[in-house]
Scaffold this motif. Structure first.
Motif, mmCIF file in Angstrom:
data_model
loop_
_atom_site.group_PDB
_atom_site.id
_atom_site.type_symbol
_atom_site.label_atom_id
_atom_site.label_comp_id
_atom_site.label_asym_id
_atom_site.label_seq_id
_atom_site.Cartn_x
_atom_site.Cartn_y
_atom_site.Cartn_z
ATOM 1 N N GLU A 146 3.978 11.748 11.109
ATOM 2 C CA GLU A 146 2.958 12.350 10.790
ATOM 3 C C GLU A 146 1.728 11.942 11.566
ATOM 4 O OE1 GLU A 146 1.981 12.156 6.630
ATOM 5 O OE2 GLU A 146 3.933 13.275 6.017
ATOM 6 N N LEU A 147 1.693 10.684 11.672
ATOM 7 C CA LEU A 147 0.982 10.005 12.633
ATOM 8 C C LEU A 147 0.953 10.361 14.229
ATOM 9 C CD1 LEU A 147 -1.947 8.495 13.094
ATOM 10 C CD2 LEU A 147 -0.588 6.256 13.000
ATOM 11 N N GLN A 189 -6.966 4.155 22.269
ATOM 12 C CA GLN A 189 -7.916 4.188 21.456
ATOM 13 C C GLN A 189 -7.506 3.355 20.181
ATOM 14 O OE1 GLN A 189 -10.811 3.469 22.936
ATOM 15 N NE2 GLN A 189 -9.863 4.161 24.573
ATOM 16 N N LEU A 190 -6.311 3.895 19.499
ATOM 17 C CA LEU A 190 -5.634 3.734 18.368
ATOM 18 C C LEU A 190 -5.197 2.320 18.387
ATOM 19 C CD1 LEU A 190 -4.893 4.091 15.254
ATOM 20 C CD2 LEU A 190 -2.700 5.242 16.123
ATOM 21 N N HIS A 191 -4.577 1.960 19.450
ATOM 22 C CA HIS A 191 -3.879 0.573 19.618
ATOM 23 C C HIS A 191 -5.090 -0.373 19.687
ATOM 24 C CE1 HIS A 191 -1.862 -2.546 21.921
ATOM 25 N NE2 HIS A 191 -1.033 -2.368 21.078
ATOM 26 N N ARG A 192 -6.181 -0.127 20.471
ATOM 27 C CA ARG A 192 -7.179 -0.866 20.425
ATOM 28 C C ARG A 192 -7.880 -1.318 19.183
ATOM 29 N NH1 ARG A 192 -11.430 0.895 24.925
ATOM 30 N NH2 ARG A 192 -12.171 -1.090 24.497
ATOM 31 N N LEU A 193 -8.007 -0.347 18.186
ATOM 32 C CA LEU A 193 -8.467 -0.576 16.981
ATOM 33 C C LEU A 193 -7.593 -1.318 16.289
ATOM 34 C CD1 LEU A 193 -9.749 3.058 15.837
ATOM 35 C CD2 LEU A 193 -11.089 1.235 16.001
ATOM 36 N N VAL A 194 -6.287 -1.135 16.250
ATOM 37 C CA VAL A 194 -5.250 -2.162 15.493
ATOM 38 C C VAL A 194 -5.266 -3.395 16.135
ATOM 39 C CG1 VAL A 194 -2.715 -2.221 15.123
ATOM 40 C CG2 VAL A 194 -3.854 0.058 14.744
ATOM 41 N N ASP A 215 -6.966 -8.474 9.234
ATOM 42 C CA ASP A 215 -6.709 -7.117 8.510
ATOM 43 C C ASP A 215 -5.864 -6.146 9.309
ATOM 44 O OD1 ASP A 215 -6.848 -5.529 6.354
ATOM 45 O OD2 ASP A 215 -8.637 -4.936 6.666
ATOM 46 N N GLU A 216 -4.723 -6.687 9.566
ATOM 47 C CA GLU A 216 -3.588 -5.861 10.397
ATOM 48 C C GLU A 216 -3.439 -4.319 10.243
ATOM 49 O OE1 GLU A 216 0.625 -6.267 12.314
ATOM 50 O OE2 GLU A 216 -0.361 -8.160 11.707
ATOM 51 N N ALA A 217 -3.399 -4.024 8.647
ATOM 52 C CA ALA A 217 -2.868 -2.710 8.504
ATOM 53 C C ALA A 217 -3.988 -1.795 8.110
ATOM 54 C CB ALA A 217 -1.564 -2.806 7.928
ATOM 55 N N ALA A 218 -4.961 -2.043 8.034
ATOM 56 C CA ALA A 218 -5.958 -1.336 7.298
ATOM 57 C C ALA A 218 -6.201 0.330 8.030
ATOM 58 C CB ALA A 218 -7.611 -1.979 7.405
ATOM 59 N N VAL A 219 -6.227 0.423 9.294
ATOM 60 C CA VAL A 219 -6.438 1.617 9.980
ATOM 61 C C VAL A 219 -5.242 2.232 9.532
ATOM 62 C CG1 VAL A 219 -6.971 2.577 12.273
ATOM 63 C CG2 VAL A 219 -8.260 0.783 11.692
ATOM 64 N N ARG A 220 -4.154 1.666 10.105
ATOM 65 C CA ARG A 220 -2.697 2.581 9.884
ATOM 66 C C ARG A 220 -2.535 2.994 8.486
ATOM 67 N NH1 ARG A 220 0.600 -1.530 12.840
ATOM 68 N NH2 ARG A 220 1.921 -1.395 10.550
ATOM 69 N N ASP A 221 -2.764 2.017 7.583
ATOM 70 C CA ASP A 221 -2.731 2.488 6.066
ATOM 71 C C ASP A 221 -3.722 3.692 5.924
ATOM 72 O OD1 ASP A 221 -1.118 0.568 5.863
ATOM 73 O OD2 ASP A 221 -1.849 -0.825 4.612
ATOM 74 N N ALA A 222 -4.787 3.638 6.200
ATOM 75 C CA ALA A 222 -5.922 4.739 5.904
ATOM 76 C C ALA A 222 -5.398 5.743 6.754
ATOM 77 C CB ALA A 222 -7.431 4.330 6.578
ATOM 78 N N LEU A 223 -4.847 6.093 7.941
ATOM 79 C CA LEU A 223 -4.385 7.058 8.587
ATOM 80 C C LEU A 223 -3.224 7.835 7.803
ATOM 81 C CD1 LEU A 223 -5.016 6.029 12.148
ATOM 82 C CD2 LEU A 223 -6.234 7.813 11.125
ATOM 83 N N ALA A 224 -2.483 6.946 7.525
ATOM 84 C CA ALA A 224 -1.157 7.415 6.831
ATOM 85 C C ALA A 224 -1.413 8.020 5.231
ATOM 86 C CB ALA A 224 -0.289 6.215 6.319
ATOM 87 N N ALA A 225 -2.713 7.384 4.539
ATOM 88 C CA ALA A 225 -2.904 8.039 3.590
ATOM 89 C C ALA A 225 -4.032 9.281 3.325
ATOM 90 C CB ALA A 225 -3.632 6.825 2.489
ATOM 91 N N PRO A 236 -4.651 12.533 5.246
ATOM 92 C CA PRO A 236 -4.507 13.685 6.486
ATOM 93 C C PRO A 236 -5.758 14.026 7.013
ATOM 94 C CG PRO A 236 -3.468 14.373 4.380
ATOM 95 C CD PRO A 236 -4.271 13.076 4.143
ATOM 96 N N GLY A 237 -6.803 13.958 6.369
ATOM 97 C CA GLY A 237 -8.122 14.609 6.968
ATOM 98 C C GLY A 237 -8.639 13.638 8.068
ATOM 99 N N LEU A 238 -8.598 12.322 7.580
ATOM 100 C CA LEU A 238 -8.837 11.213 8.757
ATOM 101 C C LEU A 238 -7.998 11.393 9.933
ATOM 102 C CD1 LEU A 238 -10.562 8.746 9.307
ATOM 103 C CD2 LEU A 238 -8.902 7.346 8.161
ATOM 104 N N ARG A 239 -6.634 11.649 9.693
ATOM 105 C CA ARG A 239 -5.931 11.676 11.057
ATOM 106 C C ARG A 239 -6.397 12.799 11.862
ATOM 107 N NH1 ARG A 239 -1.485 11.023 7.295
ATOM 108 N NH2 ARG A 239 -1.208 13.304 7.024
#
Length: 94
Positions: free
Chosen positions: A49-50, A66-71, A79-89, A91-94
């Motif tokens: 989905e991402l 840019q996503l890689h830079r954020l992660v 806080d390794e997974a916050a952005v990826r988790d937020a994007l996975a959870a 759909p509007g943020l994606r």
């Protein structure tokens, strides 16, 4: 360095040739862990989905970088997974 099968990542709008190698590295296990190079497919459904969301960007390669830079920034702060988790959870943020 991983070698993507021709066209696999291109289906998501990522560059072919050297650009595909770069995308595979950023998406692979040592990067965002969204892509399985041995199977040439997304790691799981949230990863798919991402990747689909990244493919809708005007420049998918730039969006990926840019996503890689954020992660990577998150990893440095612990806080390794916050952005990826937020994007996975969300759909509007994606």
């Amino acid at each position: 360095m991983t070698r993507p099968a021709r066209g696999r990542l291109a289906r998501y709008g990522f560059a072919e040739g050297d650009g595909a190698t770069r995308a595979a590295d950023l998406l692979g296990p040592d990067g965002l862990d969204l892509w399985r190079p041995e199977a040439q497919e997304p790691a799981d459904e949230p990863a798919a989905e991402l990747l689909t969301a990244l493919s809708r960007a005007a420049d998918p390669d730039l969006a990926l970088r840019q996503l890689h830079r954020l992660v990577e920034s998150e990893r440095r702060t612990g806080d390794e997974a916050a952005v990826r988790d937020a994007l996975a959870a969300d759909p509007g943020l994606r």
